[in-house]
Design an enzyme around this catalytic site. Structure first.
Site, short mmCIF file in Angstrom:
data_model
loop_
_atom_site.label_atom_id
_atom_site.label_comp_id
_atom_site.label_asym_id
_atom_site.label_seq_id
_atom_site.Cartn_x
_atom_site.Cartn_y
_atom_site.Cartn_z
N ASP A 83 0.59 5.01 1.86
CA ASP A 83 -0.26 5.46 3.16
C ASP A 83 -1.62 6.19 2.69
O ASP A 83 -1.47 7.24 1.74
CB ASP A 83 0.45 6.10 3.87
CG ASP A 83 1.86 5.30 4.66
OD1 ASP A 83 1.34 4.32 4.91
OD2 ASP A 83 2.66 6.01 4.56
N HIS A 88 1.00 -1.45 -0.06
CA HIS A 88 0.15 0.19 -0.03
C HIS A 88 0.97 1.22 -0.05
O HIS A 88 2.03 1.00 0.39
CB HIS A 88 -0.87 0.09 1.21
CG HIS A 88 -0.11 0.15 2.59
ND1 HIS A 88 0.53 -0.85 3.11
CD2 HIS A 88 0.24 1.37 3.33
CE1 HIS A 88 1.15 -0.57 4.26
NE2 HIS A 88 0.85 0.93 4.48
N ARG A 106 5.90 7.15 13.13
CA ARG A 106 5.65 7.76 11.51
C ARG A 106 5.04 9.02 11.60
O ARG A 106 4.20 9.41 12.21
CB ARG A 106 4.93 6.87 11.03
CG ARG A 106 4.76 7.23 9.37
CD ARG A 106 3.93 6.06 8.52
NE ARG A 106 2.66 6.50 8.84
CZ ARG A 106 1.54 5.60 8.34
NH1 ARG A 106 1.94 4.43 7.90
NH2 ARG A 106 0.26 6.16 8.58
N HIS A 153 4.64 0.15 0.13
CA HIS A 153 5.54 -0.43 0.98
C HIS A 153 4.77 -1.59 1.90
O HIS A 153 3.52 -1.63 1.77
CB HIS A 153 6.05 0.48 2.21
CG HIS A 153 5.01 1.11 2.78
ND1 HIS A 153 4.48 2.60 2.13
CD2 HIS A 153 4.58 1.16 3.99
CE1 HIS A 153 3.75 2.99 3.25
NE2 HIS A 153 3.57 2.17 4.24
C1 SIN Z 1 3.46 1.89 7.35
O1 SIN Z 1 2.89 1.15 6.80
O2 SIN Z 1 3.63 2.77 6.97
C2 SIN Z 1 4.23 0.87 8.72
C3 SIN Z 1 5.56 0.61 8.00
C4 SIN Z 1 6.37 -0.21 9.02
O3 SIN Z 1 5.71 -0.42 10.29
O4 SIN Z 1 7.25 -0.62 8.72
#
Ligand code: SIN
Length: 283
Positions: free
Chosen positions: A100, A98, A273, A258
């Site tokens: 974000d 996905h 994040r 990602h």
């Molecule tokens: C996310 O999906 O933004 C999280 C990525 C992660 O926890 O490595």
């Protein structure tokens, strides 16, 4: 600053930099931004960074926003906690390809993720170059998807395992968004394949010509959509990063997807994040 490319198609590690120095340095900030546009995701080790400095650095890229499913924890304005331990449910959702919050009309343009705690082994994150994924599509598929749109839904992703009332409440608060299947990156001009785990169906696939019977109309499970969504899983488009505490990743959500690999339960993994609000994706 040394720049070490990590694969042929995506990702670089930047060494000899403390990103907190870019809070007050336009030159350093501009160079970091330039590197992110060039490599799509950039990585840093051993960042001496408080949560407040993390948010201040990320705010240089734009306004930050919260996430409805952020984990509980110490709150620093602008940072979302991603926390997993032995009590976490197995259906994490970060372990899906996905970009974000594309279920918003205005998704995030980029993110700055810091590792607070991680397992000794496991818990890596992977990114895929979705501009390369578009570039490599066969010409007839490019023609077929030109002008198509898909719905992106929080209800069908984060909401999928909720009881029906909560799921409907979630959808009422965050209605589905509709985005082009192919977008143009607003800064680099690259064409990008923009469907993911959040895409539920094409909204304008059907024409008077191709709907003749009810059987022709298969909105949710179209094989073309599945094929496009799976493009992110092609290893040639990917980079994989192994975390250490105080490692940081900065990625461009407009041209990457990602996947956080959930192979580590019941070990604790904690990330913070900062998500930077972008602009409406356009063709
Ligand atoms: C996310 O999906 O933004 C999280 C990525 C992660 O926890 O490595």
């Amino acid at each position: 600053m040394q720049v070490k490319r990590l694969t042929c198609n995506i990702g670089a590690e930047l060494k000899g930099v403390q990103i907190k120095d870019a809070i007050d340095s336009d030159d350093l900030f501009n160079e970091i931004y330039r590197q992110m546009l060039a490599h799509k995701v950039i990585f840093f080790r051993d960042q001496d960074l408080t949560p407040e400095q993390h948010a201040a650095f990320a705010r240089r890229f734009g306004d930050l926003e919260d996430h409805p499913f952020s984990a509980e924890g110490p709150r620093v304005e602008g940072l979302v906690n991603i926390y997993k331990d032995e009590n976490s449910k197995p259906n994490y959702l970060e372990n899906n390809w996905h970009a974000d919050v594309t279920w918003r009309e205005i998704p995030q343009k980029m993110a700055v993720l810091r590792c607070v705690k991680c397992p000794e082994v496991g818990g890596d994150t992977m990114w895929a170059n979705m501009a390369k994924a578009y570039e490599d599509l066969p010409e007839h598929i490019k023609q077929q998807i030109d002008g198509l749109y898909t719905r992106h839904s929080i209800e069908a992703s984060f909401g999928a395992s909720l009881p029906i009332e909560q799921r409907h409440a979630l959808k009422a608060q965050y209605p589905d968004a509709e985005h082009p299947v192919v977008i143009t990156h607003p800064e680099t001009g690259e064409k990008v394949l923009y469907v993911s785990a959040y895409s539920t169906h094409f909204t304008n696939f059907h024409t008077r010509e191709n709907v003749r019977y009810g059987n022709d109309f298969t909105p949710g499970h179209h094989w073309l959509l599945m094929d496009l969504v799976r493009r992110a899983t092609i290893p040639e488009y990917q980079v994989r990063w192994t975390w250490e505490p105080n490692s940081v990743a900065i990625w461009d959500n407009r041209c990457t997807q990602h996947y956080a690999v959930a192979d580590y339960p019941p070990t604790v993994r904690q990330m913070q994040r900062a998500g930077v609000i972008g602009t409406k994706p356009v063709r």
